[in-house]
Design a protein around this motif. Structure first.
Motif, short mmCIF file in Angstrom:
data_model
loop_
_atom_site.label_atom_id
_atom_site.label_comp_id
_atom_site.label_asym_id
_atom_site.label_seq_id
_atom_site.Cartn_x
_atom_site.Cartn_y
_atom_site.Cartn_z
N ALA A 44 -2.60 7.37 2.16
CA ALA A 44 -3.69 6.38 1.89
C ALA A 44 -4.01 5.46 3.08
O ALA A 44 -3.15 5.34 3.76
N PRO A 45 -5.09 5.16 3.15
CA PRO A 45 -5.47 4.26 4.42
C PRO A 45 -4.69 3.14 4.61
O PRO A 45 -4.54 2.39 3.44
N SER A 46 -4.18 2.82 5.56
CA SER A 46 -3.20 1.59 5.38
C SER A 46 -3.37 0.99 7.06
O SER A 46 -3.97 1.64 7.84
N TYR A 47 -2.48 0.08 7.16
CA TYR A 47 -2.39 -0.56 8.52
C TYR A 47 -1.62 0.46 9.61
O TYR A 47 -1.90 0.34 10.62
N CYS A 69 2.66 -11.17 2.39
CA CYS A 69 3.32 -10.19 3.04
C CYS A 69 3.69 -9.07 2.56
O CYS A 69 3.80 -7.82 3.48
N GLY A 70 3.71 -8.84 1.23
CA GLY A 70 3.92 -7.56 0.87
C GLY A 70 3.86 -7.77 -1.00
O GLY A 70 3.40 -8.79 -1.23
N ALA A 71 3.84 -6.60 -1.42
CA ALA A 71 3.81 -6.64 -2.90
C ALA A 71 4.41 -5.84 -3.61
O ALA A 71 4.19 -4.71 -4.24
N SER A 89 4.37 -3.70 -6.88
CA SER A 89 3.61 -2.92 -7.03
C SER A 89 3.80 -1.54 -6.39
O SER A 89 3.15 -0.56 -6.78
N GLU A 105 -2.57 1.47 -11.99
CA GLU A 105 -3.09 0.68 -11.15
C GLU A 105 -2.32 -0.77 -11.33
O GLU A 105 -1.69 -0.98 -12.38
N ASP A 106 -2.46 -1.63 -10.45
CA ASP A 106 -1.83 -2.94 -10.34
C ASP A 106 -2.74 -4.03 -11.02
O ASP A 106 -3.50 -4.14 -10.10
N GLY A 145 -3.52 -11.37 3.79
CA GLY A 145 -2.63 -10.38 4.31
C GLY A 145 -2.54 -10.40 5.76
O GLY A 145 -3.27 -10.82 6.55
N PHE A 146 -1.06 -9.63 5.95
CA PHE A 146 -0.97 -9.86 7.46
C PHE A 146 -0.04 -8.66 7.49
O PHE A 146 0.94 -8.39 6.84
N THR A 147 0.30 -8.11 8.97
CA THR A 147 1.33 -7.37 9.08
C THR A 147 1.75 -7.70 10.62
O THR A 147 1.03 -8.39 11.46
N ASN A 178 0.07 -7.77 13.85
CA ASN A 178 -1.12 -8.51 14.36
C ASN A 178 -0.66 -9.34 15.47
O ASN A 178 -1.76 -10.05 16.28
#
Lengths: 338, 338
Positions: free
Chosen positions: B56-59, B243-245, B248, B254-255, B273-275, B278
């Motif tokens: 799935a599309p992600s960072y 930072c995260g979830a 989920s 679905e969450d 949100g961040f990773t 960045n």
């Protein structure tokens, strides 16, 4: 002289009704030294007022039961016991849904009658224009060539947001609730694309088609499922100013949907709620910019003006039907010397 | 020489199992000019890897099927065809779950063997420490006397966040999943309060009691119902670094939960949100600060180190059981000259 007032009769659950409000009459209080008696000309009705009708912690105190519903008013000075105001001055105040008010000097502010129609001081040059200006530019920070999506795009705030985003060189996509509004956004305001969410079966697909380069800024006025759909199209480092969530205001139950955290992490996206008061110190800057764009013809606006003090509650309820375009307000009286 | 590798055998839905992974062996590739053969010492397992297992599309790009699971490794140079590395150097890389790797010069970085145990370069001095540092200070921006709440507080990132918040003068409240963790946070790390969410029947009440002045910063590692509860206690202008979830990540559906928009507007709150990537340009600044606090005794850390290459998948799966305290990693081999 008689003052007509509209009070909060009881706190609504779900959509407010006529029974939420109560009309009363009282004698007008004569101004003492330093006070000014004003007569209301235009009364504002705004979505945020719904939030103040319930007794829950929020950014502004809730309305008190059996007190006047407060909000923006453009008024004319009838009698002044202050050397700062003269009979016939037009002023703006926040004293709300009543035909007259005896104000302290600090409670009202004179407005320039020449710059634009008086009503615009409650709209494009007032609270709604400034809300668009600060929310978009301070949180959304649109860059040239980026894509800005706006929900509630044909409303008073949304229509200003889209035009300011265009002034900043962004591609602008509006979401609204009728074909008439879609046409207004594209043909009158120059939006690049507009989507009628009521006739669109798949909002995700429609947004993907309207935003081939994804969404960099999402100015959110509505929340709910429309926003869920926009969140699927966010670009990395997207910014989401949250101005309101009108879809949820009259819900009786909880506003439940997909949790946003995973999306925000995946996209390093920012979501920030705001209210206009956060930027109070910078109102002169915002008002000056809006007035200049208006004068230069870069910014246009539409108003839906109902007539008659007795129609204020119904006009307020119209906000939640989604039928109005632009700023919704009520004309209560003509200016004396117009 | 044989290289053992762990590949992604198939994409998990819900919680990954042993069948998600596949062990293979191949010959080690001899280094050519400019290359370095390294032998893995410590392999990192991290929650973000779960996200990369799905397409799935992600960072970051998803892991490819039948390719090695990549992630942080501390390794020792076995043979160098580069004048930048010498046999016996200890290095850090991101080549993942394999016993050996033939790296290009640019793919690995030498680490200081003296400053702290080698494993810390995957934890408090590495990715997890830097994640805490930048997420808390750049988004959370805790001020002296403010209240900072952290979920997943006993984890590698959370425990560092709490200590950095205390260094900045904040009141720190941790949320964790066992009495042992609560004790660790309060007694070892000096958190002001800690809540065991597994034994607390009403999280909202527990948070209100632990945060009598409300919540100014919420560093969110988990999402889900724990975060829903924290959101009820936010102060005006609260900041929420996401930072995260982890709650989920292994959901099949679905969450779903309360939408956040109305809360963000009412509180003029920010959620971002961040990773870690960045902030890549500022890693030297972050590493220096963390190393200094560690040396000064202001920052402590805990590690859970499993042994044996074959135990990497099980150790990864332990992340989602919530049993570990601090950084979780796998020791694959002893350093030669230790």
């Amino acid at each position: 002289m008689i003052n007509q007032q509209i009070l909060l009769a009881n706190r609504p659950t779900g959509t407010p009704t006529k029974q939420t409000f109560k009309f009363v009459e009282s004698d007008v209080k004569q101004p003492e030294q330093g006070e000014i008696l004003v007569r209301s000309l235009y009364v504002s009705v705004d979505p945020y007022m719904r939030g103040r009708m319930v007794d829950a912690p929020s950014y502004v105190a809730p309305y008190e039961l059996n007190e006047v519903i407060t909000g923006g008013v453009v008024a004319e000075v009838v009698e002044s016991q202050s050397d700062k105001f003269t009979k016939g001055d037009v002023v703006i105040g926040s004293y709300g849904w009543q035909t007259h008010y005896t104000a302290k000097e600090t409670e009202i502010r004179k407005i320039d009658k020449e710059i634009a129609p008086l009503s615009t001081h409650l709209g494009i040059l007032g609270m709604t224009g400034l809300t668009a200006y600060f929310g978009l530019l301070e949180i959304g920070k649109p860059q040239e060539g980026e894509t800005v999506v706006i929900s509630g795009a044909a409303g008073a705030v949304g229509s200003a947001v889209g035009q300011i985003a265009r002034i900043k060189g962004a591609r602008v996509v509006g979401i609204a609730g009728s074909d008439e509004k879609v046409q207004y956004l594209k043909e009158e305001l120059g939006f690049d694309e507009a989507i009628n969410y009521k006739t669109t079966t798949n909002m995700v697909d429609a947004l993907a088609a309207a935003c081939p380069n994804g969404v960099d800024v999402y100015f959110d006025n509505v929340g709910g499922e429309i926003s869920d759909a926009v969140h699927t199209q966010l670009n990395r480092f997207a910014r989401i100013p949250i101005c309101g969530a009108i879809s949820s205001y009259n819900l009786k139950g909880e506003d439940v949907g997909p949790r946003i955290q995973t999306t925000l992490v995946k996209k390093s996206a920012l979501m920030q709620g705001f209210t206009l008061g956060n930027y109070a110190e910078r109102f002169p800057e915002g008002s000056a910019a809006l007035a200049q764009w208006l004068t230069e013809g870069k910014l246009s606006y539409q108003e839906t003006i109902k007539e008659g003090f007795e129609n204020i509650p119904d006009t307020f309820l119209d906000l939640f039907k989604g039928t109005n375009i632009g700023k919704l307000l009520v004309k209560v009286a003509d200016v004396t010397n117009e």
